[in-house]
Design a protein around this motif. Sequence first.
Motif, PDB file in Angstrom:
ATOM      1  N   SER A  89      64.394  90.390  70.055  1.00 33.36           N
ATOM      2  CA  SER A  89      65.824  90.681  70.234  1.00 33.36           C
ATOM      3  C   SER A  89      66.740  89.487  69.935  1.00 33.36           C
ATOM      4  O   SER A  89      67.930  89.669  69.707  1.00 33.36           O
ATOM      5  CB  SER A  89      66.084  91.223  71.637  1.00 33.36           C
ATOM      6  OG  SER A  89      65.616  90.293  72.576  1.00 33.36           O
ATOM      7  N   ALA A  90      66.186  88.262  69.917  1.00 31.15           N
ATOM      8  CA  ALA A  90      67.049  87.105  69.598  1.00 31.15           C
ATOM      9  C   ALA A  90      67.240  86.914  68.094  1.00 31.15           C
ATOM     10  O   ALA A  90      68.071  86.111  67.664  1.00 31.15           O
ATOM     11  CB  ALA A  90      66.464  85.832  70.211  1.00 31.15           C
ATOM     12  N   MET A  91      66.468  87.654  67.288  1.00 28.61           N
ATOM     13  CA  MET A  91      66.552  87.482  65.826  1.00 28.61           C
ATOM     14  C   MET A  91      67.680  88.360  65.265  1.00 28.61           C
ATOM     15  O   MET A  91      67.441  89.392  64.637  1.00 28.61           O
ATOM     16  CB  MET A  91      65.216  87.833  65.167  1.00 28.61           C
ATOM     17  CG  MET A  91      64.041  86.980  65.633  1.00 28.61           C
ATOM     18  SD  MET A  91      64.241  85.197  65.376  1.00 28.61           S
ATOM     19  CE  MET A  91      64.344  85.092  63.595  1.00 28.61           C
ATOM     20  N   VAL A  92      68.900  87.910  65.502  1.00 27.60           N
ATOM     21  CA  VAL A  92      70.072  88.688  65.075  1.00 27.60           C
ATOM     22  C   VAL A  92      70.469  88.303  63.648  1.00 27.60           C
ATOM     23  O   VAL A  92      69.865  87.406  63.051  1.00 27.60           O
ATOM     24  CB  VAL A  92      71.254  88.459  66.049  1.00 27.60           C
ATOM     25  CG1 VAL A  92      70.890  88.972  67.438  1.00 27.60           C
ATOM     26  CG2 VAL A  92      71.627  86.975  66.106  1.00 27.60           C
ATOM     27  N   ALA A  93      71.476  88.949  63.110  1.00 28.85           N
ATOM     28  CA  ALA A  93      71.903  88.716  61.724  1.00 28.85           C
ATOM     29  C   ALA A  93      72.121  87.229  61.471  1.00 28.85           C
ATOM     30  O   ALA A  93      72.753  86.539  62.272  1.00 28.85           O
ATOM     31  CB  ALA A  93      73.172  89.504  61.431  1.00 28.85           C
ATOM     32  N   GLY A  94      71.551  86.739  60.370  1.00 32.47           N
ATOM     33  CA  GLY A  94      71.733  85.348  59.978  1.00 32.47           C
ATOM     34  C   GLY A  94      70.648  84.410  60.476  1.00 32.47           C
ATOM     35  O   GLY A  94      70.590  83.261  60.051  1.00 32.47           O
ATOM     36  N   THR A  95      69.763  84.870  61.377  1.00 32.72           N
ATOM     37  CA  THR A  95      68.751  83.969  61.933  1.00 32.72           C
ATOM     38  C   THR A  95      67.527  83.825  61.044  1.00 32.72           C
ATOM     39  O   THR A  95      66.737  82.900  61.221  1.00 32.72           O
ATOM     40  CB  THR A  95      68.273  84.438  63.326  1.00 32.72           C
ATOM     41  OG1 THR A  95      67.807  85.792  63.218  1.00 32.72           O
ATOM     42  CG2 THR A  95      69.383  84.354  64.357  1.00 32.72           C
ATOM     43  N   HIS A  96      67.289  84.754  60.118  1.00 25.14           N
ATOM     44  CA  HIS A  96      66.131  84.663  59.238  1.00 25.14           C
ATOM     45  C   HIS A  96      66.404  85.492  57.993  1.00 25.14           C
ATOM     46  O   HIS A  96      67.265  86.370  58.013  1.00 25.14           O
ATOM     47  CB  HIS A  96      64.869  85.180  59.952  1.00 25.14           C
ATOM     48  CG  HIS A  96      63.592  84.750  59.285  1.00 25.14           C
ATOM     49  ND1 HIS A  96      63.240  83.433  59.134  1.00 25.14           N
ATOM     50  CD2 HIS A  96      62.590  85.467  58.703  1.00 25.14           C
ATOM     51  CE1 HIS A  96      62.074  83.351  58.500  1.00 25.14           C
ATOM     52  NE2 HIS A  96      61.661  84.580  58.227  1.00 25.14           N
ATOM     53  N   GLY A  97      65.669  85.207  56.924  1.00 25.84           N
ATOM     54  CA  GLY A  97      65.883  85.982  55.708  1.00 25.84           C
ATOM     55  C   GLY A  97      64.858  85.664  54.650  1.00 25.84           C
ATOM     56  O   GLY A  97      64.033  84.762  54.820  1.00 25.84           O
ATOM     57  N   SER A  98      64.876  86.434  53.582  1.00 23.12           N
ATOM     58  CA  SER A  98      63.980  86.238  52.454  1.00 23.12           C
ATOM     59  C   SER A  98      64.600  86.903  51.235  1.00 23.12           C
ATOM     60  O   SER A  98      65.100  88.026  51.336  1.00 23.12           O
ATOM     61  CB  SER A  98      62.615  86.875  52.758  1.00 23.12           C
ATOM     62  OG  SER A  98      61.835  86.959  51.592  1.00 23.12           O
ATOM     63  N   THR A  99      64.592  86.210  50.100  1.00 26.14           N
ATOM     64  CA  THR A  99      65.159  86.824  48.897  1.00 26.14           C
ATOM     65  C   THR A  99      64.332  88.027  48.469  1.00 26.14           C
ATOM     66  O   THR A  99      64.851  89.109  48.238  1.00 26.14           O
ATOM     67  CB  THR A  99      65.200  85.799  47.748  1.00 26.14           C
ATOM     68  OG1 THR A  99      66.003  84.705  48.155  1.00 26.14           O
ATOM     69  CG2 THR A  99      65.783  86.420  46.477  1.00 26.14           C
ATOM     70  N   TYR A 100      63.012  87.822  48.391  1.00 28.23           N
ATOM     71  CA  TYR A 100      62.143  88.887  47.873  1.00 28.23           C
ATOM     72  C   TYR A 100      61.608  89.816  48.955  1.00 28.23           C
ATOM     73  O   TYR A 100      61.148  90.915  48.658  1.00 28.23           O
ATOM     74  CB  TYR A 100      60.926  88.282  47.187  1.00 28.23           C
ATOM     75  CG  TYR A 100      61.205  87.521  45.922  1.00 28.23           C
ATOM     76  CD1 TYR A 100      61.791  88.159  44.830  1.00 28.23           C
ATOM     77  CD2 TYR A 100      60.853  86.183  45.802  1.00 28.23           C
ATOM     78  CE1 TYR A 100      62.032  87.460  43.661  1.00 28.23           C
ATOM     79  CE2 TYR A 100      61.079  85.481  44.634  1.00 28.23           C
ATOM     80  CZ  TYR A 100      61.672  86.122  43.563  1.00 28.23           C
ATOM     81  OH  TYR A 100      61.893  85.440  42.419  1.00 28.23           O
ATOM     82  N   GLY A 101      61.560  89.345  50.193  1.00 27.37           N
ATOM     83  CA  GLY A 101      60.869  90.080  51.247  1.00 27.37           C
ATOM     84  C   GLY A 101      61.351  91.515  51.365  1.00 27.37           C
ATOM     85  O   GLY A 101      62.550  91.769  51.463  1.00 27.37           O
ATOM     86  N   GLY A 102      60.417  92.457  51.350  1.00 25.64           N
ATOM     87  CA  GLY A 102      60.774  93.868  51.503  1.00 25.64           C
ATOM     88  C   GLY A 102      61.404  94.473  50.270  1.00 25.64           C
ATOM     89  O   GLY A 102      62.161  95.442  50.354  1.00 25.64           O
ATOM     90  N   ASN A 103      61.086  93.920  49.091  1.00 22.37           N
ATOM     91  CA  ASN A 103      61.674  94.462  47.852  1.00 22.37           C
ATOM     92  C   ASN A 103      61.155  95.865  47.556  1.00 22.37           C
ATOM     93  O   ASN A 103      60.106  96.266  48.059  1.00 22.37           O
ATOM     94  CB  ASN A 103      61.440  93.492  46.683  1.00 22.37           C
ATOM     95  CG  ASN A 103      59.973  93.370  46.323  1.00 22.37           C
ATOM     96  OD1 ASN A 103      59.400  94.236  45.666  1.00 22.37           O
ATOM     97  ND2 ASN A 103      59.347  92.299  46.817  1.00 22.37           N
ATOM     98  N   PRO A 104      61.884  96.626  46.741  1.00 25.74           N
ATOM     99  CA  PRO A 104      61.514  98.030  46.506  1.00 25.74           C
ATOM    100  C   PRO A 104      60.101  98.218  45.951  1.00 25.74           C
ATOM    101  O   PRO A 104      59.408  99.160  46.362  1.00 25.74           O
ATOM    102  CB  PRO A 104      62.558  98.509  45.487  1.00 25.74           C
ATOM    103  CG  PRO A 104      63.726  97.610  45.688  1.00 25.74           C
ATOM    104  CD  PRO A 104      63.164  96.278  46.098  1.00 25.74           C
ATOM    105  N   LEU A 105      59.655  97.341  45.060  1.00 29.35           N
ATOM    106  CA  LEU A 105      58.316  97.493  44.474  1.00 29.35           C
ATOM    107  C   LEU A 105      57.247  97.336  45.546  1.00 29.35           C
ATOM    108  O   LEU A 105      56.348  98.177  45.693  1.00 29.35           O
ATOM    109  CB  LEU A 105      58.070  96.440  43.385  1.00 29.35           C
ATOM    110  CG  LEU A 105      58.675  96.677  42.013  1.00 29.35           C
ATOM    111  CD1 LEU A 105      58.415  95.461  41.119  1.00 29.35           C
ATOM    112  CD2 LEU A 105      58.108  97.932  41.375  1.00 29.35           C
ATOM    113  N   ALA A 106      57.319  96.242  46.297  1.00 30.08           N
ATOM    114  CA  ALA A 106      56.314  95.962  47.322  1.00 30.08           C
ATOM    115  C   ALA A 106      56.283  97.078  48.361  1.00 30.08           C
ATOM    116  O   ALA A 106      55.207  97.522  48.780  1.00 30.08           O
ATOM    117  CB  ALA A 106      56.613  94.618  47.994  1.00 30.08           C
TER     118      ALA A 106
END
Length: 397
Positions: free
Chosen positions: A262-279
């Motif tokens: 619950s502490a991982m709110v908007a802006g706390t983590h990210g990935s350019t490719y992570g969860g892309n449509p192909l994968a």
Amino acid sequence: MIPSVLPTYNRAPMTFVKGEGSWLIEADGRRFLDLGAGIAVNALGHANPALVAALTDQAGKLWHTSNLYQIPQQQALADKLVAATFADTVFFTNSGTEACELAVKMVRKHFHDAGQTDRTDIIAFEGSFHGRSAAGIAAAGSEKMTKGFGPLLPGFKHVAWADHEGLRAAIDENTAAILIEPVQGEGGIRPLPDQCLKGLRDLCDEHGMLLILDEVQCGVGRTGKLFAHEWAGIEPDIMMVAKGIGGGFPLGAVLATENAASAMVAGTHGSTYGGNPLACAVGCAVMDIVAEPAFLADVNRKAGLFRQKLEGLVASHPSVFEGVRGAGLMLGLQCKALNADVVSAGYDALVATVPAADNVVRLLPPLNITDDEIAEAVTRLEAAATQLERAAESART
Ligand SMILES: *Cc1c(COP(=O)(O)O)cnc(C)c1O
């Protein structure tokens, strides 16, 4: 002169140009039975028609948008994972290592935002493997992985495998979490007994710590349950997933409870490719097959068959093998001969296996390997063992 590919790997001298189910075809035409599956990645074999269709269909539509926008394939895969597991929420990565990074960040942020800012330490285990990033090598802690790369990321303590007293002694007011693989992979296919996993869950509850499971290698049907911890009837707070979930396409994930995340709110983590449509299109296709109870039941049946045949192999070649261990289709042959020699004799017999620590040879076949292929695998392992016995004999005479 340094090779054009940075020489961090010891590669075997084969070049595979095509894959078909449990088979790898070498450039010279030889057909290898693949008991490594790209280190437990090709969970449904090579060129699986359902996965090829999911990938090529998506490839013709849209590859990448970044997480600036909605990604329906990512949403669909998250929904499938949440429906099938303990988790309330999922973050997608491209690898197991990245999943480790987030698991560590998530634990720290959880306690930080709860006002327990000194509570940053994670207890991990000797012989573990969690990836090669700064957090991953600090988590594993072994000399082999960390030497020369200091200063290491602080906040990790290490306890010997099965050292219950040492574990209790390592816990203090700064301990935030316990991180463990339910079945150690690189460490030599060492399954954690169910009662130990239950004990770890109890210990975490007792001390208000989070339990992080690294199911990067043992998850996604590998042990005959969708995730290995299900055998113990417990649930983690955070789980790292990768390898099999993409069936060969790079994909990883962190699954978590609402409380842990619950502490991982908007802006706390990210990935350019992570969860892309192909994968995620491929990940959905993998889940649609692997999460089916009938598929998992068949993994268990085949695991029993394989293990029984391997026990026979060990019994008939006592100078080469010492025993079989593991869970489901995550099996290890404990060797008396050098495991590297067994792997290399396997190549001569056209069977691909993977070495691990503790002088173990890993067998991680595609989960849809057939009964005939299991029989053929054991025949080829027999041939490898016989070759080693003959070599040892001629060295004596
Ligand atoms: C392979 C592995 C990792 C690292 O995954 P990568 O995709 O190589 O980054 C982490 N943990 C375990 C248990 C693994 O087997």
